[in-house]
Design an enzyme around this catalytic site. Sequence first.
Site, PDB file in Angstrom:
ATOM      1  N   TYR A  33       0.840  -1.199   0.000  1.00  0.00           N
ATOM      2  CA  TYR A  33       0.000   0.000   0.000  1.00  0.00           C
ATOM      3  C   TYR A  33       0.873   1.247   0.000  1.00  0.00           C
ATOM      4  O   TYR A  33       2.084   1.198   0.256  1.00  0.00           O
ATOM      5  CB  TYR A  33      -0.956  -0.004   1.186  1.00  0.00           C
ATOM      6  CG  TYR A  33      -0.325   0.363   2.521  1.00  0.00           C
ATOM      7  CD1 TYR A  33      -0.526   1.628   3.073  1.00  0.00           C
ATOM      8  CD2 TYR A  33       0.448  -0.545   3.237  1.00  0.00           C
ATOM      9  CE1 TYR A  33       0.032   1.974   4.299  1.00  0.00           C
ATOM     10  CE2 TYR A  33       1.003  -0.217   4.447  1.00  0.00           C
ATOM     11  CZ  TYR A  33       0.796   1.051   4.981  1.00  0.00           C
ATOM     12  OH  TYR A  33       1.359   1.380   6.185  1.00  0.00           O
ATOM     13  N   ARG A  52       8.350   4.101  -4.670  1.00  0.00           N
ATOM     14  CA  ARG A  52       8.367   3.108  -3.591  1.00  0.00           C
ATOM     15  C   ARG A  52       7.356   2.004  -3.855  1.00  0.00           C
ATOM     16  O   ARG A  52       7.607   0.827  -3.548  1.00  0.00           O
ATOM     17  CB  ARG A  52       8.105   3.769  -2.239  1.00  0.00           C
ATOM     18  CG  ARG A  52       8.259   2.789  -1.071  1.00  0.00           C
ATOM     19  CD  ARG A  52       8.202   3.468   0.270  1.00  0.00           C
ATOM     20  NE  ARG A  52       6.905   4.114   0.501  1.00  0.00           N
ATOM     21  CZ  ARG A  52       6.628   4.843   1.592  1.00  0.00           C
ATOM     22  NH1 ARG A  52       7.551   5.035   2.517  1.00  0.00           N
ATOM     23  NH2 ARG A  52       5.441   5.386   1.745  1.00  0.00           N
ATOM     24  N   ARG A 101      -8.040 -20.669  -1.939  1.00  0.00           N
ATOM     25  CA  ARG A 101      -6.958 -20.348  -1.016  1.00  0.00           C
ATOM     26  C   ARG A 101      -5.817 -21.336  -1.175  1.00  0.00           C
ATOM     27  O   ARG A 101      -6.032 -22.551  -1.142  1.00  0.00           O
ATOM     28  CB  ARG A 101      -7.476 -20.369   0.426  1.00  0.00           C
ATOM     29  CG  ARG A 101      -6.441 -20.002   1.482  1.00  0.00           C
ATOM     30  CD  ARG A 101      -7.051 -20.042   2.876  1.00  0.00           C
ATOM     31  NE  ARG A 101      -6.086 -19.688   3.906  1.00  0.00           N
ATOM     32  CZ  ARG A 101      -5.227 -20.541   4.471  1.00  0.00           C
ATOM     33  NH1 ARG A 101      -5.236 -21.828   4.103  1.00  0.00           N
ATOM     34  NH2 ARG A 101      -4.374 -20.133   5.403  1.00  0.00           N
ATOM     35  N   LYS A 151       6.559  -2.008   1.946  1.00  0.00           N
ATOM     36  CA  LYS A 151       5.367  -1.420   2.573  1.00  0.00           C
ATOM     37  C   LYS A 151       4.173  -2.348   2.368  1.00  0.00           C
ATOM     38  O   LYS A 151       3.280  -2.086   1.551  1.00  0.00           O
ATOM     39  CB  LYS A 151       5.101  -0.019   2.018  1.00  0.00           C
ATOM     40  CG  LYS A 151       4.154   0.818   2.882  1.00  0.00           C
ATOM     41  CD  LYS A 151       4.128   2.259   2.394  1.00  0.00           C
ATOM     42  CE  LYS A 151       3.142   3.109   3.185  1.00  0.00           C
ATOM     43  NZ  LYS A 151       3.591   3.345   4.573  1.00  0.00           N
ATOM     44  N   GLU A 183      11.677   2.255  14.600  1.00  0.00           N
ATOM     45  CA  GLU A 183      10.775   3.290  14.087  1.00  0.00           C
ATOM     46  C   GLU A 183       9.494   3.278  14.899  1.00  0.00           C
ATOM     47  O   GLU A 183       9.307   2.424  15.773  1.00  0.00           O
ATOM     48  CB  GLU A 183      10.474   3.050  12.612  1.00  0.00           C
ATOM     49  CG  GLU A 183       9.891   1.689  12.306  1.00  0.00           C
ATOM     50  CD  GLU A 183       9.845   1.381  10.804  1.00  0.00           C
ATOM     51  OE1 GLU A 183       9.925   2.320   9.994  1.00  0.00           O
ATOM     52  OE2 GLU A 183       9.726   0.194  10.459  1.00  0.00           O
ATOM     53  N   LEU A 207      11.053   1.167   7.348  1.00  0.00           N
ATOM     54  CA  LEU A 207      10.460   1.620   6.099  1.00  0.00           C
ATOM     55  C   LEU A 207      11.250   2.807   5.571  1.00  0.00           C
ATOM     56  O   LEU A 207      11.646   3.685   6.327  1.00  0.00           O
ATOM     57  CB  LEU A 207       9.006   2.036   6.323  1.00  0.00           C
ATOM     58  CG  LEU A 207       8.260   2.490   5.070  1.00  0.00           C
ATOM     59  CD1 LEU A 207       8.040   1.310   4.124  1.00  0.00           C
ATOM     60  CD2 LEU A 207       6.936   3.132   5.435  1.00  0.00           C
TER      61      LEU A 207
END
Length: 287
Positions: A33, A52, A101, A151, A183, A207
């Site tokens: 995301y 990114r 799945r 991310k 972080e 990140l």
Amino acid sequence: MSRIVYVNGDYLPEDEAKVSIFDRGFLMADGVYEVTTIIDGKLIDFDGHFQRLERSLGELDIENPLPREDWLEVHRQLVAQNDVEQGMIYLQVTRGAPGDRDFVFPDPETTTPTVVLFSQSNPALVDSPKAQQGIKVVTIDDIRWGRRDIKTVQLLYPSMGKMMAIKQGADDAWMVQDGAVTEGTSNNAYIIKDGRIITRALSNDILHGITRAAVLRFAREAQMPVEERSFTVEEAKAADEAFVTSASAFVMPVVEIDGTTLGNGAPGPLALRLREIYIEESRKSAI
């Protein structure tokens, strides 16, 4: 009026938007995301977020479903259709919905990525009361997986970390590995000591923040010394100032760590100045 969102090529009222129950983002957290800030109806650092996104998708071997110009057009359409002056665009790409799945990745020739975007309005984004008061943080163990530079939508532990902080009367948590701060739960962490800005160097441990990169660039241009290195919790508690950066918080001063007050308990002058510079410069380059 219902918010307009984007799902796999279509602009829809949010209550009509649907994603398959077999989507791997839902079943496996198999997706990435981005969050791009909107100020004055314009996008902040769009190219940084796009680059990114490409990197994160590449690290997970997911094909980027749209070229840059298409991504930009979708962002702009959502800003316009939802009349957002200040806020964010949330973007998510998953490996798609193969129809069942399985731990094994589906064939990309037959399973296309799922693309979802939506806007969030926040009229107080620039003039945030929190920025004038500062936030309190607590420290917690960093037990996330080792590829924090991607991310991904694997955000359960950061969410739990925020709840741990709230239960202790704080605003957020800083995660700690081997005695050093990595972080925040949704931001990069910094301390200031004797006029020097100190933040952990880029690696797989954190990140690679788009706001982080911009803030450090602006700090250096303003002749503020920057050290990219690890710092301990003890160093942080003894710092003159501290702050975090993210697309949604810009530069947010930290005034307390694990109950220890920094300085006089108010946001420090360097953190506040960095916030001013970031907003000023971002407005100039917004698209």
